[in-house]
Scaffold this motif. Structure first.
Motif, PDB file in Angstrom:
ATOM      1  N   GLU A 331      91.617  68.175  -9.193  1.00 29.33           N
ATOM      2  CA  GLU A 331      92.549  67.270  -9.855  1.00 29.33           C
ATOM      3  C   GLU A 331      93.984  67.552  -9.417  1.00 29.33           C
ATOM      4  OE1 GLU A 331      93.468  65.750 -14.383  1.00 29.33           O
ATOM      5  OE2 GLU A 331      93.244  67.918 -14.042  1.00 29.33           O
ATOM      6  N   ARG A 332      94.351  68.808  -9.325  1.00 31.95           N
ATOM      7  CA  ARG A 332      95.704  69.177  -8.924  1.00 31.95           C
ATOM      8  C   ARG A 332      95.997  68.685  -7.503  1.00 31.95           C
ATOM      9  NH1 ARG A 332      95.345  74.548  -9.290  1.00 31.95           N
ATOM     10  NH2 ARG A 332      95.882  74.509 -11.493  1.00 31.95           N
ATOM     11  N   GLU A 333      95.028  68.822  -6.610  1.00 33.67           N
ATOM     12  CA  GLU A 333      95.239  68.391  -5.227  1.00 33.67           C
ATOM     13  C   GLU A 333      95.396  66.880  -5.145  1.00 33.67           C
ATOM     14  OE1 GLU A 333      94.708  66.804  -1.433  1.00 33.67           O
ATOM     15  OE2 GLU A 333      93.192  66.552  -3.001  1.00 33.67           O
ATOM     16  N   ARG A 334      94.598  66.135  -5.912  1.00 33.52           N
ATOM     17  CA  ARG A 334      94.704  64.684  -5.870  1.00 33.52           C
ATOM     18  C   ARG A 334      96.016  64.192  -6.495  1.00 33.52           C
ATOM     19  NH1 ARG A 334      93.570  63.387  -2.126  1.00 33.52           N
ATOM     20  NH2 ARG A 334      93.705  61.206  -2.749  1.00 33.52           N
ATOM     21  N   LEU A 335      96.487  64.854  -7.539  1.00 32.11           N
ATOM     22  CA  LEU A 335      97.782  64.501  -8.113  1.00 32.11           C
ATOM     23  C   LEU A 335      98.907  64.794  -7.124  1.00 32.11           C
ATOM     24  CD1 LEU A 335      97.286  65.831 -11.760  1.00 32.11           C
ATOM     25  CD2 LEU A 335      97.438  63.428 -11.056  1.00 32.11           C
ATOM     26  N   ARG A 336      98.792  65.908  -6.404  1.00 28.62           N
ATOM     27  CA  ARG A 336      99.784  66.243  -5.390  1.00 28.62           C
ATOM     28  C   ARG A 336      99.796  65.175  -4.289  1.00 28.62           C
ATOM     29  NH1 ARG A 336     100.060  67.179  -0.607  1.00 28.62           N
ATOM     30  NH2 ARG A 336      97.779  67.099  -0.420  1.00 28.62           N
ATOM     31  N   ALA A 337      98.604  64.744  -3.865  1.00 30.44           N
ATOM     32  CA  ALA A 337      98.514  63.720  -2.832  1.00 30.44           C
ATOM     33  C   ALA A 337      99.137  62.408  -3.304  1.00 30.44           C
ATOM     34  CB  ALA A 337      97.057  63.499  -2.438  1.00 30.44           C
ATOM     35  N   ALA A 338      98.957  62.078  -4.567  1.00 30.34           N
ATOM     36  CA  ALA A 338      99.542  60.845  -5.107  1.00 30.34           C
ATOM     37  C   ALA A 338     101.066  60.933  -5.105  1.00 30.34           C
ATOM     38  CB  ALA A 338      99.028  60.594  -6.516  1.00 30.34           C
ATOM     39  N   ARG A 339     101.599  62.073  -5.483  1.00 30.51           N
ATOM     40  CA  ARG A 339     103.055  62.236  -5.461  1.00 30.51           C
ATOM     41  C   ARG A 339     103.589  62.129  -4.039  1.00 30.51           C
ATOM     42  NH1 ARG A 339     101.684  66.265  -9.328  1.00 30.51           N
ATOM     43  NH2 ARG A 339     101.826  67.892  -7.719  1.00 30.51           N
ATOM     44  N   ALA A 340     102.875  62.720  -3.082  1.00 23.71           N
ATOM     45  CA  ALA A 340     103.304  62.650  -1.684  1.00 23.71           C
ATOM     46  C   ALA A 340     103.281  61.207  -1.184  1.00 23.71           C
ATOM     47  CB  ALA A 340     102.412  63.534  -0.820  1.00 23.71           C
ATOM     48  N   ALA A 341     102.247  60.452  -1.550  1.00 31.42           N
ATOM     49  CA  ALA A 341     102.163  59.047  -1.131  1.00 31.42           C
ATOM     50  C   ALA A 341     103.293  58.236  -1.745  1.00 31.42           C
ATOM     51  CB  ALA A 341     100.810  58.463  -1.527  1.00 31.42           C
ATOM     52  N   ALA A 342     103.629  58.519  -3.003  1.00 31.64           N
ATOM     53  CA  ALA A 342     104.725  57.804  -3.652  1.00 31.64           C
ATOM     54  C   ALA A 342     106.049  58.102  -2.952  1.00 31.64           C
ATOM     55  CB  ALA A 342     104.795  58.188  -5.129  1.00 31.64           C
ATOM     56  N   ARG A 343     106.245  59.372  -2.574  1.00 29.70           N
ATOM     57  CA  ARG A 343     107.477  59.723  -1.864  1.00 29.70           C
ATOM     58  C   ARG A 343     107.563  58.999  -0.520  1.00 29.70           C
ATOM     59  NH1 ARG A 343     106.248  64.967  -3.727  1.00 29.70           N
ATOM     60  NH2 ARG A 343     105.351  65.501  -1.687  1.00 29.70           N
ATOM     61  N   GLN A 344     106.450  58.966   0.206  1.00 29.65           N
ATOM     62  CA  GLN A 344     106.451  58.300   1.505  1.00 29.65           C
ATOM     63  C   GLN A 344     106.704  56.804   1.350  1.00 29.65           C
ATOM     64  OE1 GLN A 344     106.202  59.722   4.682  1.00 29.65           O
ATOM     65  NE2 GLN A 344     106.881  57.647   5.190  1.00 29.65           N
ATOM     66  N   ALA A 345     106.136  56.221   0.306  1.00 30.98           N
ATOM     67  CA  ALA A 345     106.364  54.797   0.062  1.00 30.98           C
ATOM     68  C   ALA A 345     107.835  54.530  -0.223  1.00 30.98           C
ATOM     69  CB  ALA A 345     105.498  54.318  -1.102  1.00 30.98           C
ATOM     70  N   ARG A 346     108.483  55.430  -0.960  1.00 28.40           N
ATOM     71  CA  ARG A 346     109.914  55.250  -1.225  1.00 28.40           C
ATOM     72  C   ARG A 346     110.721  55.349   0.066  1.00 28.40           C
ATOM     73  NH1 ARG A 346     108.636  58.369  -5.899  1.00 28.40           N
ATOM     74  NH2 ARG A 346     109.461  60.274  -4.925  1.00 28.40           N
ATOM     75  N   VAL A 347     110.336  56.272   0.944  1.00 31.89           N
ATOM     76  CA  VAL A 347     111.008  56.381   2.243  1.00 31.89           C
ATOM     77  C   VAL A 347     110.836  55.079   3.024  1.00 31.89           C
ATOM     78  CG1 VAL A 347     110.950  57.527   4.495  1.00 31.89           C
ATOM     79  CG2 VAL A 347     110.844  58.881   2.393  1.00 31.89           C
ATOM     80  N   ASN A 348     109.607  54.550   3.028  1.00 35.10           N
ATOM     81  CA  ASN A 348     109.340  53.312   3.759  1.00 35.10           C
ATOM     82  C   ASN A 348     110.215  52.173   3.238  1.00 35.10           C
ATOM     83  OD1 ASN A 348     107.364  54.697   5.159  1.00 35.10           O
ATOM     84  ND2 ASN A 348     105.678  53.917   3.917  1.00 35.10           N
ATOM     85  N   MET A 349     110.364  52.104   1.913  1.00 33.89           N
ATOM     86  CA  MET A 349     111.158  51.021   1.337  1.00 33.89           C
ATOM     87  C   MET A 349     112.646  51.202   1.624  1.00 33.89           C
ATOM     88  SD  MET A 349     109.243  50.103  -2.231  1.00 33.89           S
ATOM     89  CE  MET A 349     109.335  51.781  -2.833  1.00 33.89           C
ATOM     90  N   THR A 350     113.106  52.442   1.575  1.00 31.20           N
ATOM     91  CA  THR A 350     114.515  52.699   1.893  1.00 31.20           C
ATOM     92  C   THR A 350     114.827  52.263   3.315  1.00 31.20           C
ATOM     93  OG1 THR A 350     114.582  54.562   0.351  1.00 31.20           O
ATOM     94  CG2 THR A 350     116.277  54.500   2.054  1.00 31.20           C
ATOM     95  N   LEU A 351     113.891  52.515   4.212  1.00 28.92           N
ATOM     96  CA  LEU A 351     114.065  52.110   5.605  1.00 28.92           C
ATOM     97  C   LEU A 351     114.232  50.603   5.732  1.00 28.92           C
ATOM     98  CD1 LEU A 351     113.891  52.988   8.658  1.00 28.92           C
ATOM     99  CD2 LEU A 351     111.433  52.565   8.490  1.00 28.92           C
TER     100      LEU A 351
END
Length: 388
Positions: A331-351
């Motif tokens: 569960e901890r690993e999947r939550l970490r992966a979700a946070r990482a995906a959210a961060r990357q999505a924010r980077v994509n949108m900022t771009l």
């Protein structure tokens, strides 16, 4: 209101028959579980919503037995290029190589392949037109109460979307907020000559993205300053022409969609004998196409644990601190992966946001220098394709 005439008992009840729910059901069935997949929609939608299957997602689909069929139908995107007209003429800013490639295939085709595979290995498992209302924990598992009856399982998987009623009734808190980005998206006949290239047009008025699809179709996505109201194919074509110079045939538009972006992450993914998966656990921006693959990785992680719990027996699906720690770690690993995906999505949108022309030109020059460094380009490509 729940009807009382139907009651079924299964090893696992999966709520949600979209790409994530069906994949979860397939993986559980391959592990020998008696599984039922409940889907509220009476028919599969024909829209080409999510189109990108990243390499980790294709690995999961290989395990599910559908990767070959999808590869045969899809377009393999091995390169992405960033272009800009900030200088007054179209220039190439950066080029990234994707190894392995990203597979582009319409979501309806992905769902069709998953549904066919589920029917082959677990006939009758998919139940359409069954709307789940809530779930409740029991001594030996959990029950899902639906409008047409009750489905009991030793495990329940909630893959019922971003507005998950099951997550709500379990009281799982979420955190996140709407983001200010808006987009207009459409599919048109491809007259660009870009073939299998993914193209990002970095323009002062906002990014325009285009991706190849099977059948000579290209998807176009334009960042907007504010949400579009009652848009038309002509509106999107005009935006694309103004920013990129590309001319689109509006009569050949097969899909048009305007959307805004929400980020919502669940604080937990496992509540007793209920597992949250896909958008029910983590809603991230579709820009970057990580959401569907993120859900498949949830299925890959949790399906073997659920199956092992069935084998181990007992009301808790096994005992001992090691077993509990394995669930906690997953569960901890999947939550970490979700946070990482959210961060990357924010980077994509900022771009993709609009910038004054001088700042856009300066940023493009910086990108040109940075991505001229091979190792940095490789690292960026790996991040975009969910391999780092």
């Amino acid at each position: 209101m729940e009807a009382h005439g139907r009651r079924e008992v299964h090893d696992a009840v999966v709520v949600g028959g979209g790409p994530v729910g069906m994949c979860f059901g397939i993986l559980l069935a391959l592990h020998g579980a008696d599984v039922v997949v409940l889907e509220a929609r009476p028919e599969r939608l024909g829209h080409t919503r999510a189109i990108g299957i990243h390499p980790p997602g294709l690995r999961v689909l290989e395990r599910a037995g559908v990767a070959g069929a999808l590869v045969a139908q899809g377009v393999q995107i091995g390169e992405g290029v960033a272009r800009s007209r900030a200088s007054g003429r179209t220039e190439e800013i950066a080029r990234l190589h994707f190894d392995p490639p990203v597979l582009a295939v319409p979501q309806w085709a992905t769902e069709e392949a998953l549904e066919s595979r589920l029917a082959a290995i677990a006939p009758g498992a998919l139940r359409r037109g069954v709307r789940a209302v809530r779930t409740e924990q029991t001594a030996g598992g959990a029950v899902v109460r639906c409008e047409d009856g009750t489905y009991a399982g030793r495990w329940v998987v909630a893959a019922d979307g971003a507005r998950s009623p099951l997550r709500s009734c379990l009281g799982v808190p979420t955190y996140g907020h709407p983001l200010r980005d808006a987009y207009l998206m459409g599919d048109f006949a491809d007259a660009t000559g870009d073939g299998a290239l993914a193209v990002l047009h970095l323009e002062a008025a906002g990014i325009v993205e285009s991706f190849p699809l099977p059948g000579g179709v290209r998807r176009w996505v334009a960042h907007l300053d504010e949400p579009a109201v009652d848009p038309s194919a002509r509106d999107l074509a005009q935006i694309i022409a103004e920013r990129t110079g590309a001319a689109l045939d509006t009569s050949a538009c097969t899909m048009l969609s305007a959307f805004t972006v929400m980020e919502r992450l669940a604080a937990r993914m496992v509540v007793g004998r209920v597992v949250l998966a896909g958008d029910a656990a983590h809603e991230v921006s579709p820009i970057g196409g990580q959401g569907m693959t993120l859900g498949w990785l949830d299925a890959e992680a949790f399906a073997p644990l659920i199956a092992a719990g069935l084998d181990r027996g007992g009301s808790s699906g096994g005992s001992g601190s090691g077993w509990s720690q394995l669930w906690v770690a997953t569960e901890r690993e999947r939550l970490r992966a979700a946070r990482a995906a959210a961060r990357q999505a924010r980077v994509n949108m900022t771009l993709g946001r609009a910038l004054p022309p001088p700042l856009m030109a300066a940023r493009n020059a910086a990108f040109r220098r940075l991505y001229g460094v091979p190792w940095l380009g490789g690292r960026t490509a790996a991040r975009f394709t969910m391999q780092s």
